[in-house]
Write a protein that holds these residues in place. Sequence first.
Motif, PDB file in Angstrom:
ATOM      1  N   ILE A 159       0.864  -1.182   0.000  1.00  0.00           N
ATOM      2  CA  ILE A 159       0.000   0.000   0.000  1.00  0.00           C
ATOM      3  C   ILE A 159       0.902   1.234   0.000  1.00  0.00           C
ATOM      4  O   ILE A 159       1.784   1.383   0.860  1.00  0.00           O
ATOM      5  CB  ILE A 159      -0.945  -0.009   1.212  1.00  0.00           C
ATOM      6  CG1 ILE A 159      -1.889  -1.208   1.062  1.00  0.00           C
ATOM      7  CG2 ILE A 159      -1.751   1.289   1.293  1.00  0.00           C
ATOM      8  CD1 ILE A 159      -2.710  -1.526   2.259  1.00  0.00           C
ATOM      9  N   LEU A 160       0.686   2.073  -1.005  1.00  0.00           N
ATOM     10  CA  LEU A 160       1.520   3.265  -1.178  1.00  0.00           C
ATOM     11  C   LEU A 160       0.726   4.504  -0.773  1.00  0.00           C
ATOM     12  O   LEU A 160      -0.446   4.649  -1.135  1.00  0.00           O
ATOM     13  CB  LEU A 160       1.954   3.412  -2.638  1.00  0.00           C
ATOM     14  CG  LEU A 160       2.439   2.149  -3.368  1.00  0.00           C
ATOM     15  CD1 LEU A 160       2.866   2.487  -4.805  1.00  0.00           C
ATOM     16  CD2 LEU A 160       3.599   1.484  -2.635  1.00  0.00           C
ATOM     17  N   ASP A 161       1.383   5.398  -0.028  1.00  0.00           N
ATOM     18  CA  ASP A 161       0.739   6.656   0.377  1.00  0.00           C
ATOM     19  C   ASP A 161       1.732   7.792   0.243  1.00  0.00           C
ATOM     20  O   ASP A 161       2.866   7.693   0.750  1.00  0.00           O
ATOM     21  CB  ASP A 161       0.281   6.584   1.847  1.00  0.00           C
ATOM     22  CG  ASP A 161      -1.016   5.816   1.985  1.00  0.00           C
ATOM     23  OD1 ASP A 161      -2.054   6.336   1.535  1.00  0.00           O
ATOM     24  OD2 ASP A 161      -0.958   4.687   2.510  1.00  0.00           O
ATOM     25  N   VAL A 190       5.623  -0.222  -9.973  1.00  0.00           N
ATOM     26  CA  VAL A 190       4.849   0.227 -11.128  1.00  0.00           C
ATOM     27  C   VAL A 190       3.407   0.390 -10.663  1.00  0.00           C
ATOM     28  O   VAL A 190       2.853  -0.504 -10.017  1.00  0.00           O
ATOM     29  CB  VAL A 190       4.861  -0.810 -12.273  1.00  0.00           C
ATOM     30  CG1 VAL A 190       4.223  -0.204 -13.528  1.00  0.00           C
ATOM     31  CG2 VAL A 190       6.260  -1.276 -12.570  1.00  0.00           C
ATOM     32  N   VAL A 191       2.808   1.537 -10.958  1.00  0.00           N
ATOM     33  CA  VAL A 191       1.407   1.766 -10.595  1.00  0.00           C
ATOM     34  C   VAL A 191       0.633   2.032 -11.880  1.00  0.00           C
ATOM     35  O   VAL A 191       0.991   2.939 -12.660  1.00  0.00           O
ATOM     36  CB  VAL A 191       1.271   2.971  -9.637  1.00  0.00           C
ATOM     37  CG1 VAL A 191      -0.204   3.214  -9.302  1.00  0.00           C
ATOM     38  CG2 VAL A 191       2.070   2.747  -8.359  1.00  0.00           C
ATOM     39  N   ASN A 195      -5.479   2.653 -11.337  1.00  0.00           N
ATOM     40  CA  ASN A 195      -5.548   2.266  -9.921  1.00  0.00           C
ATOM     41  C   ASN A 195      -6.275   3.383  -9.158  1.00  0.00           C
ATOM     42  O   ASN A 195      -5.866   4.550  -9.248  1.00  0.00           O
ATOM     43  CB  ASN A 195      -4.113   2.099  -9.395  1.00  0.00           C
ATOM     44  CG  ASN A 195      -4.067   1.564  -7.985  1.00  0.00           C
ATOM     45  OD1 ASN A 195      -4.865   1.963  -7.141  1.00  0.00           O
ATOM     46  ND2 ASN A 195      -3.122   0.678  -7.729  1.00  0.00           N
ATOM     47  N   PRO A 196      -7.352   3.065  -8.420  1.00  0.00           N
ATOM     48  CA  PRO A 196      -8.098   4.141  -7.742  1.00  0.00           C
ATOM     49  C   PRO A 196      -7.260   4.909  -6.718  1.00  0.00           C
ATOM     50  O   PRO A 196      -7.590   6.047  -6.362  1.00  0.00           O
ATOM     51  CB  PRO A 196      -9.256   3.412  -7.054  1.00  0.00           C
ATOM     52  CG  PRO A 196      -8.970   1.952  -7.169  1.00  0.00           C
ATOM     53  CD  PRO A 196      -7.949   1.750  -8.248  1.00  0.00           C
ATOM     54  N   GLY A 197      -6.159   4.302  -6.256  1.00  0.00           N
ATOM     55  CA  GLY A 197      -5.297   4.995  -5.290  1.00  0.00           C
ATOM     56  C   GLY A 197      -4.310   5.953  -5.942  1.00  0.00           C
ATOM     57  O   GLY A 197      -3.611   6.701  -5.250  1.00  0.00           O
ATOM     58  N   TRP A 198      -4.225   5.948  -7.254  1.00  0.00           N
ATOM     59  CA  TRP A 198      -3.329   6.873  -8.016  1.00  0.00           C
ATOM     60  C   TRP A 198      -4.209   8.030  -8.459  1.00  0.00           C
ATOM     61  O   TRP A 198      -4.979   7.929  -9.408  1.00  0.00           O
ATOM     62  CB  TRP A 198      -2.716   6.129  -9.203  1.00  0.00           C
ATOM     63  CG  TRP A 198      -1.983   6.971 -10.214  1.00  0.00           C
ATOM     64  CD1 TRP A 198      -2.479   7.452 -11.394  1.00  0.00           C
ATOM     65  CD2 TRP A 198      -0.614   7.410 -10.165  1.00  0.00           C
ATOM     66  NE1 TRP A 198      -1.512   8.152 -12.077  1.00  0.00           N
ATOM     67  CE2 TRP A 198      -0.352   8.145 -11.362  1.00  0.00           C
ATOM     68  CE3 TRP A 198       0.427   7.257  -9.242  1.00  0.00           C
ATOM     69  CZ2 TRP A 198       0.887   8.714 -11.633  1.00  0.00           C
ATOM     70  CZ3 TRP A 198       1.665   7.830  -9.525  1.00  0.00           C
ATOM     71  CH2 TRP A 198       1.891   8.544 -10.701  1.00  0.00           C
ATOM     72  N   PHE A 224      -3.212   0.390  -3.428  1.00  0.00           N
ATOM     73  CA  PHE A 224      -2.789  -1.014  -3.326  1.00  0.00           C
ATOM     74  C   PHE A 224      -2.200  -1.494  -4.651  1.00  0.00           C
ATOM     75  O   PHE A 224      -2.810  -1.311  -5.705  1.00  0.00           O
ATOM     76  CB  PHE A 224      -3.962  -1.922  -2.942  1.00  0.00           C
ATOM     77  CG  PHE A 224      -3.582  -3.371  -2.990  1.00  0.00           C
ATOM     78  CD1 PHE A 224      -2.838  -3.945  -1.965  1.00  0.00           C
ATOM     79  CD2 PHE A 224      -3.907  -4.154  -4.092  1.00  0.00           C
ATOM     80  CE1 PHE A 224      -2.434  -5.277  -2.030  1.00  0.00           C
ATOM     81  CE2 PHE A 224      -3.511  -5.489  -4.165  1.00  0.00           C
ATOM     82  CZ  PHE A 224      -2.780  -6.042  -3.126  1.00  0.00           C
ATOM     83  N   VAL A 225      -1.015  -2.089  -4.572  1.00  0.00           N
ATOM     84  CA  VAL A 225      -0.442  -2.748  -5.754  1.00  0.00           C
ATOM     85  C   VAL A 225      -0.037  -4.170  -5.363  1.00  0.00           C
ATOM     86  O   VAL A 225       0.393  -4.411  -4.236  1.00  0.00           O
ATOM     87  CB  VAL A 225       0.785  -1.988  -6.328  1.00  0.00           C
ATOM     88  CG1 VAL A 225       0.385  -0.677  -6.966  1.00  0.00           C
ATOM     89  CG2 VAL A 225       1.864  -1.763  -5.273  1.00  0.00           C
ATOM     90  N   ALA A 226      -0.213  -5.096  -6.294  1.00  0.00           N
ATOM     91  CA  ALA A 226       0.109  -6.495  -6.010  1.00  0.00           C
ATOM     92  C   ALA A 226       1.634  -6.666  -5.905  1.00  0.00           C
ATOM     93  O   ALA A 226       2.397  -5.772  -6.286  1.00  0.00           O
ATOM     94  CB  ALA A 226      -0.457  -7.387  -7.109  1.00  0.00           C
TER      95      ALA A 226
END
Length: 393
Positions: A159-161, A190-191, A195-198, A224-226
């Motif tokens: 999870i990136l913030d 890589v995102v 992605n809804p978080g980007w 979230f990224v796998a």
Amino acid sequence: MDALALQQLCERVRSFIDECVIPREDMSRAHDIGWLDATTKELRAEADRRGLAVPQLAPRLGGLGLNWVSCVDVFAQAGRSFLGAGALGCAAPDQPNIDTLLQIATPAQQRRWLDPLIAGRVRSAFAMTEPAPGVGSDPRMIQTRARRGRGPGGEPGWILDGHKWFSSGAVGAAFALVVVRADEGPSWFVVDADNPGWQLQRSVASIDPFAYGGHGEVVLRDCFVAEDALLGELGQGLVYAQLRLEGARLFHCMRGLGLAARAMDFAHDYVLKRESFGARLSEHQQVQAMVADSQIDLYSARLVTTDVALRLDRGDSIRHESSMAKVFVSEALCRIADRAAQLTGALGMSDDAPIAMINRKLRPFRIYDGASEVHRAAIGKRALMRTNLDNTR
Ligand SMILES: Cc1cc2nc3c(=O)[nH]c(=O)nc-3n(C[C@H](O)[C@H](O)[C@H](O)COP(=O)(O)OP(=O)(O)OC[C@H]3O[C@@H](n4cnc5c(N)ncnc54)[C@H](O)[C@@H]3O)c2cc1C
């Protein structure tokens, strides 16, 4: 590639730029990202048809397998137009992103992200810089965090913030390479842009026109990224950034040589025709001195760029030399563009000529990929500390 084949290739690139690319430049669309994408797509199709696209890549990847030294002349030809590098599929940030993915992505990651990028089917972004107090010149200041977590289906991942800006290419990109801080240290992910978080907030209006995908300001919120989005090894982010920048800087030098050469050609034509005080401008000694200084700057900048390219072809470490080249070439090219503006008077301040746009394109080069002052600090330290530095070589 032998000297004759290289010369013929440069002539083909020059014809392509003169016949197809420069006529498509439209100063009034400088910040129109949609227009730039549509125009670039058409030009890239023509470059593909002429066998000129992605010349720096190996033939198995669809390129011409040019070595670094050959790239100097070819990229300089392409760089004469604001649209040239994009037309050939070798503009930043896609070109350094391609390099990075070639160096550190797994085969599965390459099939997913690299192949469509090389083919020109998608664009990408690069997101490292953050607004203050985050990372800028000092790479140790990354604030965007990566922590282990689970996705909506319970699958493991990250999870990136955080908050990024000047993420070049972000508007319309399919994905971004993002540099964040994990517990192990700086790391790359890589995102995907969907992605809804980007969360792309805006394209920052900047001095830099004709920028593919603009310069995005992006918030990463519970992004979230796998697990397979991790690029390379955890904690190696600054090593990868250094590797990326050494090549990226040199390609910027090459493209910039073309822009500066075009500014000089335009200024020469102007001073040869325009008159003042009963003489052609070209007959005034102060004008001749400016022309000479630009000639010296361009020649020196090309030599420095070619020397670093030679060292890369030999497999030498170029950390010190690429830093020096970045400072010298970016400053020399800005001096050339500034003199061209001075020599062409009001016309050089207008969008009726390419000079103003060339100044705007070149000025940020003294800041991105390491500001001149940061490079000077590192060059000075290395020069003073390296006991085996041989300044006669
Ligand atoms: C056109 C453009 C495109 C860009 N594209 C991208 C991109 O795709 N992705 C990305 O992540 N970033 C990108 N950037 C951001 C770029 O990498 C940063 O601007 C650069 O790293 C400098 O960081 P900063 O702007 O925060 O400047 P700061 O770190 O705030 O520094 C400001 C100034 O302070 C001075 N300074 C800083 N440190 C020192 C020192 N040690 N000694 C002396 N003086 C110093 C320098 O003059 C410097 O210019 C881009 C920037 C521009 C202008």
